[in-house]
Motif scaffolding. Structure first.
Motif, PDB file in Angstrom:
ATOM      1  N   SER A  72     -57.102 -27.552-153.336  1.00  0.00           N
ATOM      2  CA  SER A  72     -55.662 -27.406-153.084  1.00  0.00           C
ATOM      3  C   SER A  72     -54.827 -28.240-154.051  1.00  0.00           C
ATOM      4  O   SER A  72     -55.324 -29.182-154.669  1.00  0.00           O
ATOM      5  CB  SER A  72     -55.359 -27.752-151.624  1.00  0.00           C
ATOM      6  OG  SER A  72     -55.706 -29.080-151.380  1.00  0.00           O
ATOM      7  N   TRP A 101     -50.927 -30.267-155.234  1.00  0.00           N
ATOM      8  CA  TRP A 101     -50.204 -31.450-154.784  1.00  0.00           C
ATOM      9  C   TRP A 101     -48.825 -31.135-154.210  1.00  0.00           C
ATOM     10  O   TRP A 101     -48.169 -32.005-153.671  1.00  0.00           O
ATOM     11  CB  TRP A 101     -50.032 -32.437-155.950  1.00  0.00           C
ATOM     12  CG  TRP A 101     -49.541 -31.803-157.243  1.00  0.00           C
ATOM     13  CD1 TRP A 101     -50.319 -31.491-158.325  1.00  0.00           C
ATOM     14  CD2 TRP A 101     -48.212 -31.396-157.586  1.00  0.00           C
ATOM     15  NE1 TRP A 101     -49.550 -30.920-159.312  1.00  0.00           N
ATOM     16  CE2 TRP A 101     -48.256 -30.843-158.882  1.00  0.00           C
ATOM     17  CE3 TRP A 101     -46.984 -31.445-156.925  1.00  0.00           C
ATOM     18  CZ2 TRP A 101     -47.124 -30.338-159.531  1.00  0.00           C
ATOM     19  CZ3 TRP A 101     -45.857 -30.931-157.566  1.00  0.00           C
ATOM     20  CH2 TRP A 101     -45.932 -30.394-158.850  1.00  0.00           C
ATOM     21  N   LYS A 124     -61.423 -30.216-151.400  1.00  0.00           N
ATOM     22  CA  LYS A 124     -60.957 -31.189-152.401  1.00  0.00           C
ATOM     23  C   LYS A 124     -59.439 -31.092-152.518  1.00  0.00           C
ATOM     24  O   LYS A 124     -58.918 -30.103-153.034  1.00  0.00           O
ATOM     25  CB  LYS A 124     -61.584 -30.918-153.773  1.00  0.00           C
ATOM     26  CG  LYS A 124     -61.353 -32.109-154.708  1.00  0.00           C
ATOM     27  CD  LYS A 124     -61.571 -31.784-156.163  1.00  0.00           C
ATOM     28  CE  LYS A 124     -60.336 -31.258-156.846  1.00  0.00           C
ATOM     29  NZ  LYS A 124     -59.181 -32.183-156.846  1.00  0.00           N
ATOM     30  N   GLU A 145     -55.908 -34.540-156.822  1.00  0.00           N
ATOM     31  CA  GLU A 145     -56.047 -35.957-157.166  1.00  0.00           C
ATOM     32  C   GLU A 145     -54.691 -36.675-157.112  1.00  0.00           C
ATOM     33  O   GLU A 145     -54.632 -37.900-157.014  1.00  0.00           O
ATOM     34  CB  GLU A 145     -56.682 -36.115-158.557  1.00  0.00           C
ATOM     35  CG  GLU A 145     -55.952 -35.424-159.709  1.00  0.00           C
ATOM     36  CD  GLU A 145     -56.345 -33.946-159.887  1.00  0.00           C
ATOM     37  OE1 GLU A 145     -56.743 -33.300-158.899  1.00  0.00           O
ATOM     38  OE2 GLU A 145     -56.221 -33.440-161.030  1.00  0.00           O
ATOM     39  N   THR A 174     -55.621 -22.783-154.262  1.00  0.00           N
ATOM     40  CA  THR A 174     -54.190 -22.683-154.540  1.00  0.00           C
ATOM     41  C   THR A 174     -53.889 -23.610-155.702  1.00  0.00           C
ATOM     42  O   THR A 174     -54.291 -24.777-155.686  1.00  0.00           O
ATOM     43  CB  THR A 174     -53.348 -23.121-153.322  1.00  0.00           C
ATOM     44  OG1 THR A 174     -53.740 -22.361-152.198  1.00  0.00           O
ATOM     45  CG2 THR A 174     -51.864 -22.894-153.568  1.00  0.00           C
ATOM     46  N   GLY A 175     -53.197 -23.082-156.706  1.00  0.00           N
ATOM     47  CA  GLY A 175     -52.863 -23.918-157.853  1.00  0.00           C
ATOM     48  C   GLY A 175     -52.355 -23.058-158.993  1.00  0.00           C
ATOM     49  O   GLY A 175     -51.862 -21.941-158.786  1.00  0.00           O
ATOM     50  N   GLU A 176     -52.491 -23.592-160.185  1.00  0.00           N
ATOM     51  CA  GLU A 176     -51.941 -22.911-161.358  1.00  0.00           C
ATOM     52  C   GLU A 176     -52.749 -21.666-161.722  1.00  0.00           C
ATOM     53  O   GLU A 176     -53.971 -21.634-161.528  1.00  0.00           O
ATOM     54  CB  GLU A 176     -51.976 -23.859-162.549  1.00  0.00           C
ATOM     55  CG  GLU A 176     -50.854 -24.863-162.532  1.00  0.00           C
ATOM     56  CD  GLU A 176     -50.682 -25.496-163.900  1.00  0.00           C
ATOM     57  OE1 GLU A 176     -50.658 -24.756-164.905  1.00  0.00           O
ATOM     58  OE2 GLU A 176     -50.584 -26.716-163.955  1.00  0.00           O
ATOM     59  N   THR A 206     -55.718 -22.364-163.940  1.00  0.00           N
ATOM     60  CA  THR A 206     -56.860 -22.929-163.214  1.00  0.00           C
ATOM     61  C   THR A 206     -57.590 -21.819-162.461  1.00  0.00           C
ATOM     62  O   THR A 206     -58.822 -21.793-162.408  1.00  0.00           O
ATOM     63  CB  THR A 206     -56.403 -24.033-162.234  1.00  0.00           C
ATOM     64  OG1 THR A 206     -55.526 -24.911-162.911  1.00  0.00           O
ATOM     65  CG2 THR A 206     -57.585 -24.796-161.681  1.00  0.00           C
ATOM     66  N   GLU A 253     -54.201 -18.239-154.607  1.00  0.00           N
ATOM     67  CA  GLU A 253     -52.739 -18.294-154.471  1.00  0.00           C
ATOM     68  C   GLU A 253     -52.247 -19.113-155.662  1.00  0.00           C
ATOM     69  O   GLU A 253     -52.429 -20.329-155.711  1.00  0.00           O
ATOM     70  CB  GLU A 253     -52.351 -18.921-153.130  1.00  0.00           C
ATOM     71  CG  GLU A 253     -52.768 -18.031-151.965  1.00  0.00           C
ATOM     72  CD  GLU A 253     -52.533 -18.619-150.584  1.00  0.00           C
ATOM     73  OE1 GLU A 253     -52.106 -19.785-150.489  1.00  0.00           O
ATOM     74  OE2 GLU A 253     -52.783 -17.909-149.604  1.00  0.00           O
ATOM     75  N   LEU A 254     -51.641 -18.432-156.634  1.00  0.00           N
ATOM     76  CA  LEU A 254     -51.389 -19.056-157.942  1.00  0.00           C
ATOM     77  C   LEU A 254     -49.891 -19.222-158.213  1.00  0.00           C
ATOM     78  O   LEU A 254     -49.082 -19.214-157.295  1.00  0.00           O
ATOM     79  CB  LEU A 254     -52.086 -18.225-159.025  1.00  0.00           C
ATOM     80  CG  LEU A 254     -53.584 -17.948-158.770  1.00  0.00           C
ATOM     81  CD1 LEU A 254     -54.178 -17.083-159.868  1.00  0.00           C
ATOM     82  CD2 LEU A 254     -54.372 -19.236-158.610  1.00  0.00           C
ATOM     83  N   GLY A 255     -49.547 -19.348-159.469  1.00  0.00           N
ATOM     84  CA  GLY A 255     -48.172 -19.689-159.840  1.00  0.00           C
ATOM     85  C   GLY A 255     -47.182 -18.551-159.664  1.00  0.00           C
ATOM     86  O   GLY A 255     -47.537 -17.432-159.293  1.00  0.00           O
ATOM     87  N   CYS A 284     -44.167 -23.211-154.822  1.00  0.00           N
ATOM     88  CA  CYS A 284     -44.554 -22.029-155.607  1.00  0.00           C
ATOM     89  C   CYS A 284     -43.570 -20.884-155.408  1.00  0.00           C
ATOM     90  O   CYS A 284     -43.468 -20.003-156.253  1.00  0.00           O
ATOM     91  CB  CYS A 284     -45.959 -21.593-155.213  1.00  0.00           C
ATOM     92  SG  CYS A 284     -46.105 -21.314-153.438  1.00  0.00           S
ATOM     93  N   GLU A 319     -43.507 -20.455-165.824  1.00  0.00           N
ATOM     94  CA  GLU A 319     -43.295 -21.298-164.648  1.00  0.00           C
ATOM     95  C   GLU A 319     -43.081 -22.743-165.093  1.00  0.00           C
ATOM     96  O   GLU A 319     -43.896 -23.306-165.818  1.00  0.00           O
ATOM     97  CB  GLU A 319     -44.517 -21.237-163.719  1.00  0.00           C
ATOM     98  CG  GLU A 319     -44.319 -22.055-162.458  1.00  0.00           C
ATOM     99  CD  GLU A 319     -45.554 -22.092-161.554  1.00  0.00           C
ATOM    100  OE1 GLU A 319     -46.656 -22.377-162.058  1.00  0.00           O
ATOM    101  OE2 GLU A 319     -45.401 -21.832-160.349  1.00  0.00           O
ATOM    102  N   PHE A 355     -49.966 -13.314-146.923  1.00  0.00           N
ATOM    103  CA  PHE A 355     -49.337 -14.163-147.932  1.00  0.00           C
ATOM    104  C   PHE A 355     -50.208 -14.163-149.178  1.00  0.00           C
ATOM    105  O   PHE A 355     -51.412 -14.352-149.102  1.00  0.00           O
ATOM    106  CB  PHE A 355     -49.187 -15.592-147.402  1.00  0.00           C
ATOM    107  CG  PHE A 355     -48.507 -16.495-148.378  1.00  0.00           C
ATOM    108  CD1 PHE A 355     -47.128 -16.526-148.458  1.00  0.00           C
ATOM    109  CD2 PHE A 355     -49.242 -17.284-149.250  1.00  0.00           C
ATOM    110  CE1 PHE A 355     -46.492 -17.342-149.393  1.00  0.00           C
ATOM    111  CE2 PHE A 355     -48.616 -18.095-150.181  1.00  0.00           C
ATOM    112  CZ  PHE A 355     -47.240 -18.122-150.251  1.00  0.00           C
TER     113      PHE A 355
END
Ligand code: NAD
Length: 496
Positions: free
Chosen positions: A161, A163, A187, A190, A240-242, A245, A263-265, A297, A399, A465
């Protein structure tokens, strides 16, 4: 006085993995830095490959042991106990989220932690009420078949996930994965490791069976995140992230042919028609562009306003944007916190500079606010509005993930639909109009996973979603999550 002091007091100073029901250390650590003033909040342990392996093996043992054989109703009870556990430490979770992200305290209370709890309760309730699928089929020889569908867990699910909404997005994946009988290795980013650590404390305190929920801390590429995606003991990855990635993870899971949900940008648009309720539209776009310092997002970085109200709209949004109060969340009245890190600020400021080179008119913002206090060491930027950029400018197509929007005029419905859809992304859009049929008509033509009409960032957790194009694939939410986190088997029985 350190403005973080009261929050930090309640929070762990060394954030450890949670593997097989125990908190586990690693020799290597990294600093968790405050985006508010740059100070070190805690040390976070960095997982090595052995820690990831231990977590996956613990999850496998638990999945094949007690968890898989629990009834759906018993799993639902556990999910409610987890939600109760978060509720019992509500203020600690708020403190964690505010310290790690710098977001306004009110937002952490009403959105982040509230949704963390709701994620567990919603999937617990769905487990109890999910309908089955049954079909009777006539055969050519005059007989009859009964078909019914059973759900089995996938096994071990890897959760990775970001941040920007730490607990909300972490639990959005962990809750349905556990609900469907899987065990997880999760995870968090960070950048925001604290609320996930508190969640592990909740799991320990309610005595969730060891290995059902495992937490590993660390970085992504060539580190804990990547090792999790490549581990042969992991059956599915939910991420979920960029977008870039997501692309790297897709390559990493290809050999294992693992299930993935992404689930991306996004580069989301808000469309304001001249017939909109003007004040509601200005307020709505203010929220959709600047909530969480633009780090949602679903935020709209592209705003299209019908030409007759363009100038008035830009002026009204400028006024409201300049009234936002930027600063420490610990100061009364703060509406807008920092970006997540100085590294991310460099990226956003790079776009602020690029916009000038691309020919933007800066309506407001464009720089870094000065505070004359410890916040000058934080990661703040000014909320920014641009006009005057062409549709193919990088600032209009890429983005940025900061408190920024570009506003452009449009002349017709067809034109604005074409311009909204002319994007590599397809996550979300919002339409502001009082014309009922137009709202529905435009919504049907927009190529995104979610379209709001006269609303933004409100959700029913039972609805699907996800995004189209570079914004991901697969849908989660309600039964769509139940489908992703389970293997469906059709049982076909001749009954006549
Ligand atoms: P990110 O992709 O940099 O990191 C997300 C997570 O992936 C982190 O935990 C990171 O450690 C891990 N990671 C990084 N590289 C990895 C790799 N090669 N293998 C495995 N794991 C890896 O994203 P971010 O900067 O944390 O979050 C911001 C992005 O997330 C934005 O693009 C935003 O639009 C997107 N986002 C999308 C949604 C959605 O629902 N579509 C929701 C929130 C955020």
């Amino acid at each position: 006085m350190n403005p973080n002091a009261h929050a930090q007091a309640a929070l762990p100073q060394r954030l450890r993995h949670f593997i097989d029901g125990q908190f586990v250390d690693s020799a290597e650590t990294f600093a968790n830095l405050s985006p508010i003033d740059g100070r070190e909040l805690s040390r976070v342990v960095e997982a090595d490959a052995a820690a990831v392996d231990a977590a996956v093996k613990a999850a496998r043992r638990a999945q094949q042991g007690p968890w898989r054989d629990l009834s759906a109703s018993a799993r639902a009870d556990w999910l409610h106990r987890i939600a109760d556990g978060i509720e019992a430490r509500f203020d600690d979770f708020v403190a964690a989220e505010v310290a790690d992200t710098g977001r306004p305290i009110a937002q952490a209370r009403s959105l982040d932690i509230a949704r963390g709890i709701a994620n567990f309760r919603t999937f617990a309730d769905l487990l109890r009420t999910a309908p089955g699928e049954f079909f009777e089929t006539a055969t050519d020889d005059g007989g009859k078949l009964l078909n019914y569908v059973t759900r089995k867990p996938l096994g071990v699910v890897g959760v990775i996930s970001p941040w920007n909404l730490p607990l909300l997005l972490f639990t959005w994946k962990v809750a349905p994965a556990l609900a469907m009988g899987n065990c997880v290795v999760a995870k968090p980013s960070e950048e925001t490791p604290t609320s996930a650590t508190l969640l592990a404390e909740v799991m320990r305190d309610i005595q969730l069976p060891a290995g059902v929920f495992n937490l590993i801390h660390g970085h992504g590429a060539n580190a804990a995140g990547e090792w999790l995606t490549r581990h042969p003991g992991v059956d599915a990855i939910t991420f979920t992230g960029e977008s870039k990635t997501g692309s790297a993870i897709m390559k990493a899971v290809a050999d294992g042919v693992k299930n993935v949900s992404f689930e991306l940008g996004g580069k989301n648009a808000a469309v304001v028609f001249a017939d909109a309720d003007f004040d509601a539209a200005v307020e709505g776009v203010l929220k959709s562009s600047f909530t969480n310092a633009g780090q949602v997002c679903l935020c709209s970085e592209r705003v299209y306003v019908e030409r007759p109200i363009f100038e008035r709209f830009v002026a009204a949004l400028k006024e409201k944007t300049e009234a936002l109060k930027i600063g420490s969340p610990y100061d009364a009245g703060t509406t807008t916190g920092p970006l997540i890190s100085k590294g991310h600020r460099e990226k956003v400021l790079g776009y602020y500079k690029l916009a000038l080179a691309e020919g933007a008119t800066v309506v407001t913002g464009g720089g870094v606010p000065q505070f004359g206090n410890a916040c000058d060491e934080g990661a703040f930027v000014q909320p920014t509005i641009w006009t005057g950029l062409p549709d193919d400018a990088r600032c209009v197509t890429e983005e940025i993930f900061g408190p920024v929007c570009h506003i452009a005029p449009f002349d017709s419905e067809d034109e604005v639909i074409r311009r909204v859809n002319d994007s590599a992304y397809g996550l979300a859009a919002s339409i502001w109009t009082t014309h009922l049929a137009r709202g529905h008509r435009v919504a049907q033509q927009i190529e995104t996973g979610i379209v709001w009409v006269n609303a933004w960032f409100v959700r029913d957790l039972r609805t699907p979603f996800g995004g189209a194009k570079l914004s991901g694939f697969g849908r989660e939410g309600g039964r769509h999550s139940m489908d992703f986190y389970s293997e469906l088997t059709n049982v076909c029985v001749r009954i006549a």
